[in-house]
Design a protein around this motif. Structure first.
Motif, short mmCIF file in Angstrom:
data_model
loop_
_atom_site.label_atom_id
_atom_site.label_comp_id
_atom_site.label_asym_id
_atom_site.label_seq_id
_atom_site.Cartn_x
_atom_site.Cartn_y
_atom_site.Cartn_z
N PHE A 35 1.43 10.26 5.39
CA PHE A 35 1.17 9.02 4.67
C PHE A 35 -0.01 8.30 5.32
CE2 PHE A 35 5.76 9.39 3.52
CZ PHE A 35 5.60 9.39 2.13
N PRO A 36 -0.72 7.46 4.57
CA PRO A 36 -1.83 6.70 5.18
C PRO A 36 -1.40 5.88 6.40
CG PRO A 36 -1.95 6.56 2.79
CD PRO A 36 -0.65 7.26 3.11
N ASP A 38 0.83 -1.21 0.00
CA ASP A 38 0.00 0.00 0.00
C ASP A 38 0.87 1.26 0.00
OD1 ASP A 38 -2.25 -1.58 0.03
OD2 ASP A 38 -2.60 -1.37 2.19
N GLN A 39 1.93 1.26 0.79
CA GLN A 39 2.83 2.41 0.87
C GLN A 39 3.50 2.67 -0.48
OE1 GLN A 39 3.47 4.61 3.26
NE2 GLN A 39 5.21 5.63 2.27
N HIS A 94 0.92 9.33 -5.66
CA HIS A 94 0.76 10.67 -5.08
C HIS A 94 2.08 11.41 -4.82
CE1 HIS A 94 -3.47 9.70 -4.46
NE2 HIS A 94 -3.09 8.57 -3.89
N PRO A 144 3.32 13.21 0.54
CA PRO A 144 1.99 13.38 1.14
C PRO A 144 1.84 14.78 1.71
CG PRO A 144 3.43 12.36 2.71
CD PRO A 144 4.26 12.56 1.46
N ARG A 201 2.46 1.79 -3.45
CA ARG A 201 1.46 2.26 -4.42
C ARG A 201 1.08 3.71 -4.16
NH1 ARG A 201 -1.25 -3.20 -3.34
NH2 ARG A 201 -0.56 -4.54 -5.07
N TYR A 202 0.98 4.08 -2.89
CA TYR A 202 0.65 5.47 -2.56
C TYR A 202 1.74 6.41 -3.09
CZ TYR A 202 -0.47 9.71 -0.01
OH TYR A 202 -0.79 11.01 0.31
N GLU A 203 2.99 6.06 -2.84
CA GLU A 203 4.09 6.91 -3.30
C GLU A 203 4.09 7.04 -4.82
OE1 GLU A 203 7.95 5.91 -1.68
OE2 GLU A 203 6.99 5.05 0.09
#
Length: 425
Positions: free
Chosen positions: A351-352, A327-328, A335, A338, A330-332
């Motif tokens: 970050f989420p 998940d981390q 996006h 953050p 993919r977020y980076e």
């Protein structure tokens, strides 16, 4: 009466060049030609080449060169061993020179490289000499250590930690006195713990930066052994390097410099988008290996040098949470940086994973440092000195000093420098 040729003692050459060969055609031809064309006088050089079961005609080419240049080449053929360590060790056993240089079979040397390296080692009394290296075909070669000739360098005062390949000149007596060999259990990076131990045991490590000695080639097919290596093999090699550091490096800046090499660069690179392509069971094994390394080798001591995102990825691996790590990543990718979260006068990377109760990561992991104006900046932990930031470390390690000077004169430099490292390069 002259002594019969068969009974005359063989003169000791100044340098033995070790070449481990496995399926490196057509690059092997340029490698061998560069050895034949060395300016070092005849008799001062020997080449020991071990063919590790090549199937592309490389073994036959070695025999041709040995026949055309008697007395220069010693060629050994053996079944494939599965990696470069075994043929390199076999060649090292046969070396007779005062010095030994390890040359990749797809790389080549400048014409005066060996003559200059031997002269430098003799003049400076060096146990190890780092030759100026140049990348070919887009090969990335860290340049920070090559800004000038240096009679003596160490890990705390130079970019030596970024130059741990065995592509160097070593005093053979140093290697034999300490029984230094490559670990044949390592499929990749076996040269790095070998080189690190040699440098830590050396009385003097020097740099010859005034001549382009060694040309590192990136093969068109990306067939270099380090390009083919799997992630678990890479982690084992990194762990072997850190084990040598733990046993031999002095505490403080020397040890931190070697830790930083692995934990600000080598390991975080394995926890990027390529991680998503691994099978789930391999992802879990990677997390376990990273967790063991972080705990065993004190990686958190250099976390201040890492951007927040890389610290978070390391800690998610340490928690053996491949799902959260995915998940981390993919977020980076989606996006980038953050938004900042402000709480109690402190600023955090939002970050989420920040304050996710299921993960339990400490707030300090997400702290943003502050620039001169007091605003938070994405990067290393709050309070970390800007010169130790990852961006500046990579800047010094990868960009030659001459180019750094030119860039500093560019009008855009001040804006870039202020945002990255406080204006100091």
């Amino acid at each position: 009466m002259p002594e019969p040729e068969a009974r005359r003692p063989m003169a000791v050459p100044d340098v033995t060049v070790v070449v481990a060969v496995y399926n490196t055609m057509p690059y092997l031809t340029a490698c061998l030609d560069s050895l034949v064309g060395q300016s070092l006088a005849p008799g001062r050089l020997e080449v020991v080449a071990v063919d590790d079961g090549s199937t592309d005609g490389g073994g036959e080419l070695l025999d041709e060169y040995a026949a055309r240049h008697p007395g220069l080449f010693t060629v050994v053929h053996q079944p494939n061993s599965g990696g470069p360590a075994a043929p390199t060790n076999r060649a090292l056993e046969l070396a007779r020179g005062r010095y030994v240089l390890f040359l990749g079979a797809d790389d080549w040397l400048g014409e005066e490289a060996l003559e200059r390296l031997v002269a430098a080692a003799d003049a400076w009394g060096s146990d190890v000499v780092v030759p100026k290296q140049v990348g070919v075909n887009g090969r990335l070669v860290p340049q920070g250590i090559f800004h000038a000739d240096a009679e003596s360098v160490g890990f705390a005062d130079s970019a030596l930690a970024w130059a741990l390949a065995d592509t160097k000149l070593f005093r053979l007596d140093l290697l034999r006195r300490h029984g230094l060999r490559r670990d044949e259990r390592l499929k990749v990076f076996s040269d790095q713990p070998f080189t690190l131990e040699a440098c830590l045991r050396a009385a003097r490590v020097s740099v010859l930066a005034s001549y382009d000695c060694y040309f590192l080639v990136l093969r068109e097919d990306r067939g270099n052994v380090t390009e083919r290596a799997g992630v678990l093999d890479r982690l084992r090699g990194i762990a072997a390097l850190q084990q040598v550091a733990a046993e031999l490096a002095g505490s403080g800046e020397e040890l931190d410099a070697i830790r930083a090499r692995s934990f600000t660069w080598d390991v975080p690179r394995l926890l990027q988008e390529g991680f998503l392509l691994l099978a789930e069971d391999v992802q879990e094994r990677v997390c376990v290996e990273v967790a063991l390394m972080v705990e065993r080798f004190g990686a958190r001591e250099v976390y201040r040098r890492l951007p927040v995102a890389e610290r978070v990825r390391l800690e998610l691996a340490c928690a053996v949470r491949p799902d959260a790590l995915r998940d981390q990543i993919r977020y980076e990718a989606a996006h980038g940086d953050p938004p900042a979260v402000v709480d109690g006068g402190r600023r955090y990377a939002g970050f989420p994973a920040f304050r996710d109760a299921r993960l339990g990561l400490p707030d300090e992991l997400f702290l943003l440092p502050r620039d001169a104006a007091g605003a938070a900046v994405e990067g290393a932990a709050e309070g970390a000195a800007p010169p130790l930031g990852l961006a500046r470390q990579l800047w010094r390690g990868l960009v030659p000093e001459q180019l750094r000077r030119r860039l500093r004169r560019h009008p855009a430099w001040r804006l870039l420098a202020d945002s990255v490292n406080g204006g100091r390069g």
